[in-house]
Scaffold this active site. Structure first.
Site, PDB file in Angstrom:
ATOM      1  N   HIS A  22       0.833  -1.198   0.000  1.00 21.56           N
ATOM      2  CA  HIS A  22       0.000   0.000   0.000  1.00 21.56           C
ATOM      3  C   HIS A  22       0.870   1.252   0.000  1.00 21.56           C
ATOM      4  O   HIS A  22       0.569   2.224  -0.680  1.00 21.56           O
ATOM      5  CB  HIS A  22      -0.897   0.025   1.240  1.00 21.56           C
ATOM      6  CG  HIS A  22      -1.877  -1.106   1.269  1.00 21.56           C
ATOM      7  ND1 HIS A  22      -3.124  -0.989   1.805  1.00 21.56           N
ATOM      8  CD2 HIS A  22      -1.791  -2.370   0.807  1.00 21.56           C
ATOM      9  CE1 HIS A  22      -3.762  -2.140   1.674  1.00 21.56           C
ATOM     10  NE2 HIS A  22      -2.966  -2.992   1.086  1.00 21.56           N
ATOM     11  N   GLN A 351      13.050  -8.128  -5.334  1.00 18.13           N
ATOM     12  CA  GLN A 351      12.272  -8.688  -6.456  1.00 18.13           C
ATOM     13  C   GLN A 351      12.340  -7.870  -7.738  1.00 18.13           C
ATOM     14  O   GLN A 351      12.426  -8.414  -8.833  1.00 18.13           O
ATOM     15  CB  GLN A 351      10.805  -8.866  -6.039  1.00 18.13           C
ATOM     16  CG  GLN A 351       9.939  -9.383  -7.185  1.00 18.13           C
ATOM     17  CD  GLN A 351       8.589  -9.902  -6.743  1.00 18.13           C
ATOM     18  OE1 GLN A 351       8.511 -10.803  -5.933  1.00 18.13           O
ATOM     19  NE2 GLN A 351       7.528  -9.331  -7.277  1.00 18.13           N
ATOM     20  N   HIS A 366       1.903 -15.733  -7.364  1.00 14.35           N
ATOM     21  CA  HIS A 366       0.547 -15.825  -6.784  1.00 14.35           C
ATOM     22  C   HIS A 366      -0.372 -14.775  -7.406  1.00 14.35           C
ATOM     23  O   HIS A 366      -1.533 -14.719  -7.073  1.00 14.35           O
ATOM     24  CB  HIS A 366       0.638 -15.634  -5.275  1.00 14.35           C
ATOM     25  CG  HIS A 366       0.983 -14.238  -4.830  1.00 14.35           C
ATOM     26  ND1 HIS A 366       2.032 -13.516  -5.359  1.00 14.35           N
ATOM     27  CD2 HIS A 366       0.410 -13.406  -3.914  1.00 14.35           C
ATOM     28  CE1 HIS A 366       2.092 -12.323  -4.776  1.00 14.35           C
ATOM     29  NE2 HIS A 366       1.112 -12.231  -3.905  1.00 14.35           N
ATOM     30  N   TRP A 369      -1.020  -7.977  -7.286  1.00 14.59           N
ATOM     31  CA  TRP A 369      -0.990  -6.971  -8.358  1.00 14.59           C
ATOM     32  C   TRP A 369       0.357  -6.274  -8.462  1.00 14.59           C
ATOM     33  O   TRP A 369       0.823  -5.944  -9.548  1.00 14.59           O
ATOM     34  CB  TRP A 369      -2.124  -5.972  -8.166  1.00 14.59           C
ATOM     35  CG  TRP A 369      -2.243  -4.990  -9.300  1.00 14.59           C
ATOM     36  CD1 TRP A 369      -2.215  -3.631  -9.206  1.00 14.59           C
ATOM     37  CD2 TRP A 369      -2.430  -5.285 -10.704  1.00 14.59           C
ATOM     38  NE1 TRP A 369      -2.368  -3.060 -10.450  1.00 14.59           N
ATOM     39  CE2 TRP A 369      -2.497  -4.057 -11.386  1.00 14.59           C
ATOM     40  CE3 TRP A 369      -2.528  -6.466 -11.430  1.00 14.59           C
ATOM     41  CZ2 TRP A 369      -2.673  -3.969 -12.772  1.00 14.59           C
ATOM     42  CZ3 TRP A 369      -2.696  -6.374 -12.813  1.00 14.59           C
ATOM     43  CH2 TRP A 369      -2.775  -5.135 -13.469  1.00 14.59           C
ATOM     44  N   ASN A 370       1.038  -6.046  -7.303  1.00 16.15           N
ATOM     45  CA  ASN A 370       2.352  -5.393  -7.402  1.00 16.15           C
ATOM     46  C   ASN A 370       3.335  -6.294  -8.147  1.00 16.15           C
ATOM     47  O   ASN A 370       4.047  -5.835  -9.045  1.00 16.15           O
ATOM     48  CB  ASN A 370       2.899  -5.066  -6.007  1.00 16.15           C
ATOM     49  CG  ASN A 370       2.088  -3.982  -5.347  1.00 16.15           C
ATOM     50  OD1 ASN A 370       2.026  -2.856  -5.833  1.00 16.15           O
ATOM     51  ND2 ASN A 370       1.409  -4.316  -4.260  1.00 16.15           N
ATOM     52  N   SER A 371       3.326  -7.580  -7.798  1.00 15.08           N
ATOM     53  CA  SER A 371       4.233  -8.518  -8.483  1.00 15.08           C
ATOM     54  C   SER A 371       3.917  -8.573  -9.971  1.00 15.08           C
ATOM     55  O   SER A 371       4.816  -8.590 -10.818  1.00 15.08           O
ATOM     56  CB  SER A 371       4.096  -9.925  -7.896  1.00 15.08           C
ATOM     57  OG  SER A 371       4.587  -9.943  -6.587  1.00 15.08           O
ATOM     58  N   GLU A 374       5.093  -5.490 -11.745  1.00 15.57           N
ATOM     59  CA  GLU A 374       6.561  -5.491 -11.847  1.00 15.57           C
ATOM     60  C   GLU A 374       7.020  -6.432 -12.962  1.00 15.57           C
ATOM     61  O   GLU A 374       7.951  -6.122 -13.711  1.00 15.57           O
ATOM     62  CB  GLU A 374       7.175  -5.903 -10.499  1.00 15.57           C
ATOM     63  CG  GLU A 374       7.003  -4.829  -9.422  1.00 15.57           C
ATOM     64  CD  GLU A 374       7.088  -5.332  -7.986  1.00 15.57           C
ATOM     65  OE1 GLU A 374       6.817  -4.546  -7.065  1.00 15.57           O
ATOM     66  OE2 GLU A 374       7.405  -6.521  -7.783  1.00 15.57           O
ATOM     67  N   ASP A 390      -7.977 -10.665  -5.176  1.00 15.23           N
ATOM     68  CA  ASP A 390      -7.962 -10.308  -6.599  1.00 15.23           C
ATOM     69  C   ASP A 390      -7.187 -11.301  -7.469  1.00 15.23           C
ATOM     70  O   ASP A 390      -7.251 -11.241  -8.703  1.00 15.23           O
ATOM     71  CB  ASP A 390      -7.328  -8.915  -6.768  1.00 15.23           C
ATOM     72  CG  ASP A 390      -5.923  -8.820  -6.156  1.00 15.23           C
ATOM     73  OD1 ASP A 390      -5.636  -9.557  -5.198  1.00 15.23           O
ATOM     74  OD2 ASP A 390      -5.126  -8.015  -6.633  1.00 15.23           O
ATOM     75  N   GLN A 391      -6.421 -12.198  -6.840  1.00 20.39           N
ATOM     76  CA  GLN A 391      -5.467 -13.011  -7.622  1.00 20.39           C
ATOM     77  C   GLN A 391      -6.112 -13.903  -8.692  1.00 20.39           C
ATOM     78  O   GLN A 391      -5.559 -14.026  -9.791  1.00 20.39           O
ATOM     79  CB  GLN A 391      -4.587 -13.821  -6.657  1.00 20.39           C
ATOM     80  CG  GLN A 391      -3.747 -12.912  -5.762  1.00 20.39           C
ATOM     81  CD  GLN A 391      -3.313 -13.564  -4.476  1.00 20.39           C
ATOM     82  OE1 GLN A 391      -3.362 -14.778  -4.338  1.00 20.39           O
ATOM     83  NE2 GLN A 391      -2.885 -12.761  -3.508  1.00 20.39           N
TER      84      GLN A 391
HETATM   85  C1  UDX Z   1      -1.507  -8.117  -1.377  1.00 22.28           C
HETATM   86  C2  UDX Z   1      -2.499  -9.162  -1.948  1.00 22.28           C
HETATM   87  O1  UDX Z   1      -2.139 -10.455  -1.512  1.00 22.28           O
HETATM   88  C3  UDX Z   1      -2.565  -9.086  -3.459  1.00 22.28           C
HETATM   89  O2  UDX Z   1      -3.526 -10.003  -3.957  1.00 22.28           O
HETATM   90  C4  UDX Z   1      -2.956  -7.699  -3.902  1.00 22.28           C
HETATM   91  O3  UDX Z   1      -2.994  -7.621  -5.312  1.00 22.28           O
HETATM   92  C5  UDX Z   1      -1.982  -6.676  -3.316  1.00 22.28           C
HETATM   93  O4  UDX Z   1      -1.924  -6.817  -1.892  1.00 22.28           O
HETATM   94  P1  UDX Z   1       1.005  -9.327  -1.659  1.00 22.28           P
HETATM   95  O5  UDX Z   1       0.447 -10.694  -1.489  1.00 22.28           O
HETATM   96  O6  UDX Z   1       2.049  -8.903  -0.747  1.00 22.28           O
HETATM   97  O7  UDX Z   1      -0.160  -8.217  -1.771  1.00 22.28           O
HETATM   98  O8  UDX Z   1       1.604  -9.355  -3.171  1.00 22.28           O
HETATM   99  P2  UDX Z   1       2.073  -8.259  -4.172  1.00 22.28           P
HETATM  100  O9  UDX Z   1       1.027  -7.279  -4.504  1.00 22.28           O
HETATM  101  O10 UDX Z   1       2.620  -9.003  -5.319  1.00 22.28           O
HETATM  102  O11 UDX Z   1       3.240  -7.483  -3.425  1.00 22.28           O
HETATM  103  C6  UDX Z   1       4.406  -8.110  -3.014  1.00 22.28           C
HETATM  104  C7  UDX Z   1       5.535  -7.075  -3.040  1.00 22.28           C
HETATM  105  O12 UDX Z   1       6.616  -7.619  -2.319  1.00 22.28           O
HETATM  106  C8  UDX Z   1       6.007  -6.766  -4.447  1.00 22.28           C
HETATM  107  O13 UDX Z   1       6.181  -5.371  -4.609  1.00 22.28           O
HETATM  108  C9  UDX Z   1       7.352  -7.478  -4.529  1.00 22.28           C
HETATM  109  O14 UDX Z   1       8.327  -6.805  -5.319  1.00 22.28           O
HETATM  110  C10 UDX Z   1       7.791  -7.499  -3.096  1.00 22.28           C
HETATM  111  N1  UDX Z   1       8.659  -8.657  -2.838  1.00 22.28           N
HETATM  112  C11 UDX Z   1       8.163  -9.919  -2.869  1.00 22.28           C
HETATM  113  C12 UDX Z   1       9.989  -8.408  -2.577  1.00 22.28           C
HETATM  114  O15 UDX Z   1      10.440  -7.247  -2.559  1.00 22.28           O
HETATM  115  N2  UDX Z   1      10.787  -9.478  -2.331  1.00 22.28           N
HETATM  116  C13 UDX Z   1      10.353 -10.746  -2.334  1.00 22.28           C
HETATM  117  O16 UDX Z   1      11.152 -11.650  -2.092  1.00 22.28           O
HETATM  118  C14 UDX Z   1       8.977 -10.985  -2.619  1.00 22.28           C
END
Ligand code: UDX
Length: 474
Positions: A22, A351, A366, A369-371, A374, A390-391
């Site tokens: 966030h 990442q 998974h 949305w951030n992943s 990216e 949302d996945q």
């Molecule tokens: C949550 C929800 O699970 C997801 O469905 C929604 O879209 C956003 O909020 P999260 O599960 O943490 O998020 O996943 P994601 O949105 O992909 O964010 C993960 C973040 O952690 C990414 O910015 C990624 O770059 C970072 N990350 C992940 C790292 O920096 N290092 C890692 O080893 C793994």
């Protein structure tokens, strides 16, 4: 008054929930607003400040990040309270204590003096911020941190604009403008009758039924070229303005601008050295974001598939899982030893640097949305293994809309087999469609850069926002 002089006075306050997914998109949006001459502050719950003080991974001071002032408000709990222990209780208390402490923060920092607070930007998990903004007569905006497609689905669901699965018809497919036909497995888990997550649907009901009326600008961490149809489909209902992708500038070819994101855990930088020794486009990168913990069966399937594939891999297995805990599964015994020459496992990696590395061939994700953004900005094809929220819809976008990868299909008991994981790895890396996935991924990488560059679709949306904030929200 000269324009620059006028801009000097204009201040924007962003309000975030204390989580990396966030805070980072808001900081990056704030950075773009600063570059267009506005003054920006970010208000976060006090626990963030406490965690940052404890963390050795940050290089930022805790009162500002790259020109964005950090301000802190109480969520109603002591620092020691375990905020993960009962999410419903946490959200309810935050919804009561947050408005009072945020309102005091606004009075203390923006009443009187030279600062003119002209806009408050919240995110979907703190919908009550729009009420605080209305009380103070300040125009408000929201940064939606999932795809525009999800905004379109929730908007129609919470306002009863279209039929969705019910207890009596749980398997019905959903047809919405601007989106492909959505089966149950493609819908966000919060709209399903089986949804077990109490507080999030309550929050979204509040947001889409009440708070939305008080929000002047709905912004989204996406870009027009990625989600044209979903964005256009909302034009008549409640317009959404994409301003992303809000990813590190280096992924957008803006190497001169440093990233201003924060990290939840200290990333293992040594894995970059390991990547440097691999062949270009050979490595499978696997990560499930910051929240999800895999079950034993999921670990087994992925581990067996990686081993059988004999391809190099970099797998993020969060520390709590590496040491095993009651609630999470564990890596199969012997796996680390058996694959020590094939791949590496780290508890947390940088990442965005990993995804940009030329040796990465695909990303088993998974679909957070951030992943996903990216990976899109890095031009990396994906293997979608969605879990919740949302996945599932994001996975549908990967496989059937953007066509930048494939989705793992579970058996009837919900388990994804090792054979399925192995098959999908082959399909993405050298199956008949692999070239198409790579081409599409490269094209979205290109359009992401165009969207955020000066005069691009997202940059223009940010400029319109800035101009309207300056002219008093008209
Ligand atoms: C949550 C929800 O699970 C997801 O469905 C929604 O879209 C956003 O909020 P999260 O599960 O943490 O998020 O996943 P994601 O949105 O992909 O964010 C993960 C973040 O952690 C990414 O910015 C990624 O770059 C970072 N990350 C992940 C790292 O920096 N290092 C890692 O080893 C793994």
């Amino acid at each position: 008054m000269a324009l620059n002089e006028q801009k000097e006075e204009i201040h924007v306050l962003m309000v975030a929930f204390a989580s990396q997914g966030h805070i980072n998109p808001l900081l990056r949006l704030g950075n773009r607003l600063v570059s267009k001459g506005l003054h920006v502050s970010l208000a976060i719950t006090e626990i963030f400040q406490h965690r940052q003080r404890k963390s050795s991974s940050t290089t930022h001071t805790t009162d500002s990040i790259a020109g964005i002032q950090l301000l802190f408000f109480s969520d109603g709990f002591s620092i020691e309270y375990d905020r993960g222990s009962n999410l419903d209780h946490y959200m309810e208390t935050l919804g009561k204590a947050g408005p009072i402490s945020l309102s005091n923060l606004i009075k203390d920092n923006f009443h009187g003096g030279k600062k003119k607070l002209s806009c408050i930007i919240n995110n979907p998990f703190v919908p009550w911020v729009a009420d605080v903004a209305a009380e103070h007569r300040i125009p408000s905006a929201m940064l939606w941190i999932q795809p525009c497609a999800l905004y379109a689905i929730y908007y129609r669901f919470y306002n009863n604009l279209n039929p969705f699965p019910t207890q009596t018809n749980p398997e019905m497919s959903v047809e919405l403008p601007g989106l492909p036909l959505l089966q149950t497995q493609d819908l966000p888990s919060f709209v399903l009758p089986s949804n077990p997550f109490g507080s999030m649907p309550k929050l979204f009901t509040e947001l889409f039924k009440n708070s939305m009326k008080k929000i002047k600008w709905v912004l989204c961490n996406s870009f027009y070229e990625l989600e044209k149809e979903a964005i256009d489909s909302m034009a008549e209902l409640c317009r959404i303005h994409p301003v992303g992708p809000l990813v590190p500038p280096s992924l957008l070819g803006e190497d001169q601008n440093p990233d201003i994101g924060v990290d939840m855990w200290k990333p293992d930088e040594a894995c970059m050295e390991w990547l440097n020794h691999q062949t270009p486009s050979s490595v499978i990168y696997i990560s499930f974001g910051s929240i999800i913990a895999l079950s034993d069966k999921q670990f087994e399937s992925i581990a067996a598939a990686l081993k059988n594939s004999s391809r190099p891999f970099l797998w993020v297995v969060k520390a709590s899982v590496l040491t095993t805990s009651d609630s999470a599964g564990a890596l199969p015994s012997g796996f680390l030893e058996d694959t020590k020459d094939q791949g590496i496992i780290v508890p947390w990696c940088p990442q965005t640097k990993v995804l940009a590395h030329p040796t990465i061939a695909c990303f088993l994700t998974h679909c957070g949305w951030n992943s996903m953004l990216e990976a899109v900005a890095s031009g990396v094809p994906m293997i979608a293994y969605p879990q919740w929220t949302d996945q599932p819809t994001n996975a549908k976008l990967i496989a059937d809309v953007l066509k930048v990868g494939v989705r793992l299909r579970p058996e009837s008991d919900g388990v994804v087999t090792a054979e399925e994981v192995e098959k999908c790895i082959k399909e993405v890396m050298d199956g008949p469609e692999s070239e198409e996935f790579k081409r599409n991924a490269a094209e979205f990488k290109r359009t992401a850069r165009l969207a955020t560059a000066g005069g691009g679709s997202s940059d223009r949306n940010i400029q319109v926002l800035v101009d309207e904030i300056i002219s008093g929200g008209s």
